[in-house]
Design an enzyme around this catalytic site. Structure first.
Site, mmCIF file in Angstrom:
data_model
loop_
_atom_site.group_PDB
_atom_site.id
_atom_site.type_symbol
_atom_site.label_atom_id
_atom_site.label_comp_id
_atom_site.label_asym_id
_atom_site.label_seq_id
_atom_site.Cartn_x
_atom_site.Cartn_y
_atom_site.Cartn_z
ATOM 1 N N HIS A 66 -14.304 18.373 -82.374
ATOM 2 C CA HIS A 66 -15.336 19.000 -81.548
ATOM 3 C C HIS A 66 -15.304 20.517 -81.635
ATOM 4 O O HIS A 66 -14.247 21.139 -81.759
ATOM 5 C CB HIS A 66 -15.249 18.521 -80.100
ATOM 6 N N ASP A 176 -8.567 24.548 -79.121
ATOM 7 C CA ASP A 176 -8.976 23.190 -78.754
ATOM 8 C C ASP A 176 -10.503 23.194 -78.690
ATOM 9 O O ASP A 176 -11.089 23.631 -77.720
ATOM 10 C CB ASP A 176 -8.362 22.827 -77.400
ATOM 11 N N GLU A 208 -17.656 17.615 -76.215
ATOM 12 C CA GLU A 208 -16.480 16.774 -76.006
ATOM 13 C C GLU A 208 -15.832 17.071 -74.668
ATOM 14 O O GLU A 208 -15.358 16.161 -73.981
ATOM 15 C CB GLU A 208 -15.476 16.993 -77.141
ATOM 16 N N ASP A 231 -7.980 16.157 -83.142
ATOM 17 C CA ASP A 231 -7.968 16.965 -81.924
ATOM 18 C C ASP A 231 -6.588 17.608 -81.778
ATOM 19 O O ASP A 231 -5.809 17.640 -82.733
ATOM 20 C CB ASP A 231 -8.320 16.110 -80.701
#
Length: 350
Positions: A66, A176, A208, A231
């Site tokens: 994401h 992230d 996300e 991820d």
């Protein structure tokens, strides 16, 4: 483009959940030299398609990471021009005080989230955590000018550029999961020197952080045979539980649990062992908070695996990771794809 340079570029571009258009364009341009086809959908998911040896009945593989980041959003402007805000995604209120931010109004405004200094606090106030509703952003302008430039609903992003530490470590905001997007790009490069028989779709997903929405849309659209989610997970840090964190220098983390297909996960581990690649294992007994959750249950179900990069200080402006793990994760994914032969369907049976 080197991994660090690409990450530095990604981190500098705003893209909180629901406001990913700009970062999607940057990612799309980066994918184009390595894919036969790149397109965006109406929600700004980015799809990069890459094939090599084309055969009948070859698997369609979706690799997702994401692009969106946590952030803030304007909810009000008070009579003195201070901007009140709420959070988008899992923002820890404890990190907010003294942050530098950018308000994305009619033009960008630099702002700070200030706090009453200890000299003028009451003793009881110093013992309390400040709530978000009691915080405000100061852009240095009077009410009339702020009202002219800023509207309720405008996005607010943190200012925290990528900084290089020692030992291939970097720190900054939105790693992230911009780190996962970097894994996607590096995997494309790895596949350029391998032979593989698969129809591979690299998907940089949106939203996300507010409910794996981009992965839900893109998995339904592609209907892949195999899903790979990329991820981050928690890196080791002082006082953190040892069974919930991972060393920063021992490769990527492969997740095991009901969200992941057991035989496909074992095949991924077998590939890592065959080529002497380091990896670690994380037990995920519940649905993960990653794109894997959406991919697995799309349409009739998609056999899915999850690969993660250890990351310290998740959901802060100083997220920290080891660049070497991005390369290691990409190499593992590329060799896994290259291992997909005529018997690939047998891996997916229980």
């Amino acid at each position: 483009m080197e991994i660090k340079d690409f990450l530095e570029k990604l981190v500098a571009v705003p893209g909180i959940s629901g406001n990913e258009e700009t970062i999607a364009q940057v990612i799309s341009q980066a994918f184009e030299p390595y894919c036969q086809e790149v397109r965006l959908d109406r929600f700004y998911n980015v799809y990069g398609r890459k094939t090599d040896v084309i055969k009948e009945d070859m698997p369609k593989v979706m690799i997702a990471a994401h692009m969106d980041e946590i952030g803030l959003m304007v909810v009000d402007i008070d009579e003195k021009g201070f901007i009140k805000f709420t959070t988008v995604g899992g923002v820890d209120p404890r990190i907010l005080l003294a942050q530098e931010v950018e308000v994305h109004g009619r033009r960008k405004l630099f702002g700070v989230i200030g706090a009453k200094p200890p000299h003028i606090q009451q003793a009881e106030d110093a013992k309390k955590a400040i709530k978000i509703k009691d915080m405000a952003i100061d852009v240095g302008l009077p009410y009339e000018k702020v009202k002219e430039l800023v509207s309720v609903g405008d996005a607010i992003t943190f200012i925290s550029p990528l900084i290089e530490l020692k030992g291939q470590m970097v720190t900054g905001k939105s790693l992230d999961d911009r780190a996962g997007v970097a894994v996607l790009l590096q995997t494309m490069k790895e596949l350029d020197v391998l032979r593989f028989t698969a129809d591979v779709f690299f998907v940089a997903t949106v939203q996300e952080e507010v409910g794996v929405r981009g992965a839900t849309i893109s998995a339904y659209r592609l209907e892949p045979d195999i899903g790979i989610a990329v991820d981050v997970t928690h890196g080791d840090m002082p006082d953190a539980p040892k069974d919930e964190t991972f060393p920063m220098n021992k490769g990527p983390v492969i997740a095991v649990g009901p969200n992941m297909h057991p035989r496909l996960t074992q095949k991924l581990m077998d590939v890592a062992k065959e080529y002497g690649m380091d990896y670690m294992v994380e037990v995920e007994p519940r649905p993960t908070g990653t794109d894997a959750r959406a991919i697995q249950i799309s349409r009739r179900g998609v056999p899915t695996i999850l690969i993660q990069i250890p990351l310290r200080y998740m959901h802060t402006t100083v997220e920290t990771l080891n660049l070497a793990n991005i390369k290691r994760a990409a190499r593992l994914i590329a060799y896994f794809i290259a291992s997909l032969k005529e018997d690939w369907k047998e891996w997916l049976s229980y």
